[in-house]
Scaffold this motif. Structure first.
Motif, PDB file in Angstrom:
ATOM      1  N   ALA A 498       0.843  -1.205   0.000  1.00 40.23           N
ATOM      2  CA  ALA A 498       0.000   0.000   0.000  1.00 40.23           C
ATOM      3  C   ALA A 498       0.873   1.249   0.000  1.00 40.23           C
ATOM      4  N   ARG A 501       1.924   1.808  -3.529  1.00 33.37           N
ATOM      5  CA  ARG A 501       0.795   2.305  -4.348  1.00 33.37           C
ATOM      6  C   ARG A 501       0.479   3.761  -4.038  1.00 33.37           C
ATOM      7  N   HIS A 506       3.557   0.285  -8.445  1.00 35.47           N
ATOM      8  CA  HIS A 506       2.814  -0.977  -8.370  1.00 35.47           C
ATOM      9  C   HIS A 506       3.174  -1.680  -7.070  1.00 35.47           C
ATOM     10  N   GLY A 507       2.207  -2.206  -6.332  1.00 35.97           N
ATOM     11  CA  GLY A 507       2.468  -2.862  -5.063  1.00 35.97           C
ATOM     12  C   GLY A 507       1.815  -4.217  -4.961  1.00 35.97           C
ATOM     13  N   GLU A 508       2.541  -5.199  -4.440  1.00 36.23           N
ATOM     14  CA  GLU A 508       2.040  -6.566  -4.252  1.00 36.23           C
ATOM     15  C   GLU A 508       2.505  -7.084  -2.889  1.00 36.23           C
ATOM     16  N   SER A 526       4.070  -4.078 -15.182  1.00 40.07           N
ATOM     17  CA  SER A 526       3.394  -2.838 -14.784  1.00 40.07           C
ATOM     18  C   SER A 526       3.921  -1.612 -15.516  1.00 40.07           C
ATOM     19  N   ALA A 530       7.919  -0.858  -9.110  1.00 40.91           N
ATOM     20  CA  ALA A 530       7.075  -1.895  -8.522  1.00 40.91           C
ATOM     21  C   ALA A 530       7.710  -2.433  -7.258  1.00 40.91           C
TER      22      ALA A 530
END
Length: 556
Positions: A498, A501, A506-508, A526, A530
């Motif tokens: 978060a 983002r 881009h966040g995972e 993306s 990231a």
């Protein structure tokens, strides 16, 4: 007749000198003390990367210097701004990285009056910088810039600090530009080459160690060709894994923190140590103990870009004043007259390295051994890998393969917070190459705000955050020396995906092994910066948990 040069402000003269010296990118945080230089940058071909903290900006400049071999350039304002950059100066000094830091200062008439944000540059930076000077006369800017760049790159490279009084930059002068000063590479004489050949002929257990800076693609190629011709086992210094293609049959691994026991034994048993680029220091030799096993010492050859290198307990048997490129040119035609006696042992060294770098699989829900095996398989051969300091770096050091064209940007002084700014700088310098930064949760948040700089500049590094909720290296030491008495090492983390983002990256979040490959696909596709958070539970190092802290060597 005296030539008539155009009238220019000191700020304009300064930026013109940077262009003359090949500078295309500078990093910094703006300050009112160097407004005239910022104004000159407005119409210049030099790219100004605006960072979110001077520490991050100076780290970016240091990483740029590592990556290019040319001085990285950083601008800060006086007082707090300049001192924020000091951590990167220490990194550049210990890592032998060319760097020029420009510091805006109070006006000349305000010095020595405790003026607002006044700073004694020499007292503050003198212990880390190769040279610290203040330019009081705008007409002498070309002279100072030429000397700063020559000092930063010459001999053993390092940082230079130049002070810029605010009113000096607004003076108008007529002065010519200064040409860059050539960098001497040194040389190896015929008699020295003969002496090296004699040492090799007499050796039974030689070891070639590569380290330091001033390496060029040609030097890397020449040293690989020479080592392979002699079947010389090659070890690299701490965080110098990109100096030799790791697929070479003579590559035996990396010394320093995280090294294998087999390689430590190999160094201890060597009867001839050939060091190119850097002298064997305390990290390389486990506090110099690996050089004096059983009361004996190997014969030592040093090929260095400057004389008088510290580190050895005695004088070397042969000293060559030569940068890696000059040494490579000298030895590339030196070939053995007959098969060497140590060839079989070199194969054993290679096998020991391959066994050490095989992924260590854990029974955790998220198996970091599998994660880094997947990453190693997927990354292009010219990937740039960055990381800071801490146990998280062990996975990037041990399980990623650095082939021809790959680069490793990491602080050899064990400086936390380095990896993210370095990745941003690398992605800006090489927008077409994959850049990966491996960070710990403690290391990441020391400069994680520079994700904002990446997004602003259109840079697209991939960041992997190994999140275990603790300062893992220190927690490991605590478990070893003060078991059951954890103090001062726990972390409360944000949602890192978060956080990314929120900057527009881009966040995972990945908490299980099977989640990583799809997350990696999405991150790489993306097109922007990231971040993948790798949530682990109690994992301190490969094969080591909080319950089983082990004795893995690592910094910070």
């Amino acid at each position: 007749m005296t030539p008539q040069y155009p009238a220019r402000t000191g700020g304009q003269v300064l930026i013109d000198q940077l262009i003359r010296h090949g500078v295309d990118t500078v990093y910094g945080v703006p300050g009112e003390s160097y407004l005239a230089a910022l104004d000159a940058l407005h119409d210049a071909s030099v790219r100004m990367v605006v960072c979110r903290h001077e520490g991050g900006a100076a780290y970016m400049a240091e990483a740029h210097g590592k990556l290019t071999g040319r001085p990285g350039v950083c601008f800060t304002t006086r007082g707090p701004g300049a001192t924020n950059a000091l951590v990167a100066l220490h990194t550049a000094e210990q890592d032998a990285t060319p760097l020029v830091l420009f510091v805006g200062l109070v006006p000349r008439g305000h010095t020595d009056r405790r003026s607002f944000q006044e700073l004694d540059l020499r007292a503050t930076f003198g212990a880390c910088a190769k040279r610290v000077e203040t330019i009081d006369d705008a007409a002498r800017i070309p002279e100072y810039i030429a000397r700063a760049f020559a000092t930063a790159t010459g001999g053993r490279p390092g940082p230079v600090v130049l002070g810029l009084p605010e009113d000096m930059l607004t003076d108008t002068v007529r002065v010519s530009d200064a040409a860059p000063v050539p960098e001497p590479e040194g040389a190896v004489s015929t008699s020295q080459l003969d002496a090296l050949a004699e040492l090799l002929d007499a050796a039974e257990r030689p070891l070639l160690v590569l380290g330091g800076s001033r390496w060029t693609p040609g030097a890397r190629a020449d040293l690989r060709d020479w080592a392979e011709a002699w079947s010389l086992p090659v070890a690299v210094d701490f965080r110098c894994q990109d100096l030799l293609d790791n697929d070479s049959e003579v590559y035996a691994g990396a010394l320093g923190y995280g090294r294998s026991d087999a390689l430590a034994t190999r160094l201890r048993d060597a009867d001839l140590l050939i060091c190119v680029g850097a002298a064997p220091g305390d990290v390389t030799t486990d506090g110099f103990t690996l050089l004096t096993a059983d009361g004996t010492e190997p014969r030592v050859v040093l090929a260095l870009p400057e004389a008088g290198a510290p580190g050895l307990l005695r004088a070397p048997d042969l000293t060559l004043l030569a940068a890696p490129q000059a040494f490579g040119l000298a030895v590339r035609n030196l070939r053995p007259a007959a098969p060497v006696a140590w060839a079989a042992r070199t194969k054993e060294d290679r096998a020991a390295h391959l066994a050490h770098r095989a992924p260590v699989h854990d029974d955790d829900r998220l198996d970091l051994g599998a994660v880094f095996a997947e990453l190693d398989f997927r990354l292009p051969h010219d990937t740039i890998v960055t990381f800071g300091a801490g146990n998280h770096a062990l996975w990037a050091q041990r399980f990623l393969t650095y082939r021809d064209g790959a680069r490793q940007l990491a602080p050899r002084n064990g400086s936390m917070g380095y990896g993210i700014p370095a990745a941003v700088a690398a992605a800006i310098a090489h927008p077409g190459r994959q850049v990966v930064s491996v960070a710990g949760d403690g290391c990441f948040l020391m400069n994680g705000q520079e994700l904002a700089t990446a997004v602003a500049e259109g840079a697209a590094p991939l960041v992997l955050v190994v999140a275990n909720g603790t300062y893992g290296t220190i927690r490991q030491h605590q478990e070893q020396h003060y078991p059951g008495r954890v103090s001062g090492t726990g972390l409360v983390n944000p949602d890192f995906a978060a956080y990314a983002r929120a900057f527009g990256a881009h966040g995972e979040t990945v908490a299980a092994t099977e989640e990583f490959a799809p997350a990696l696909d999405r991150a790489l596709a993306s097109g922007t910066a990231a971040l993948i958070e790798l949530r682990t539970e109690g994992r301190l190092a490969p094969g080591e948990t909080v319950a089983r802290p082990g004795k893995e060597h690592q910094d910070g």
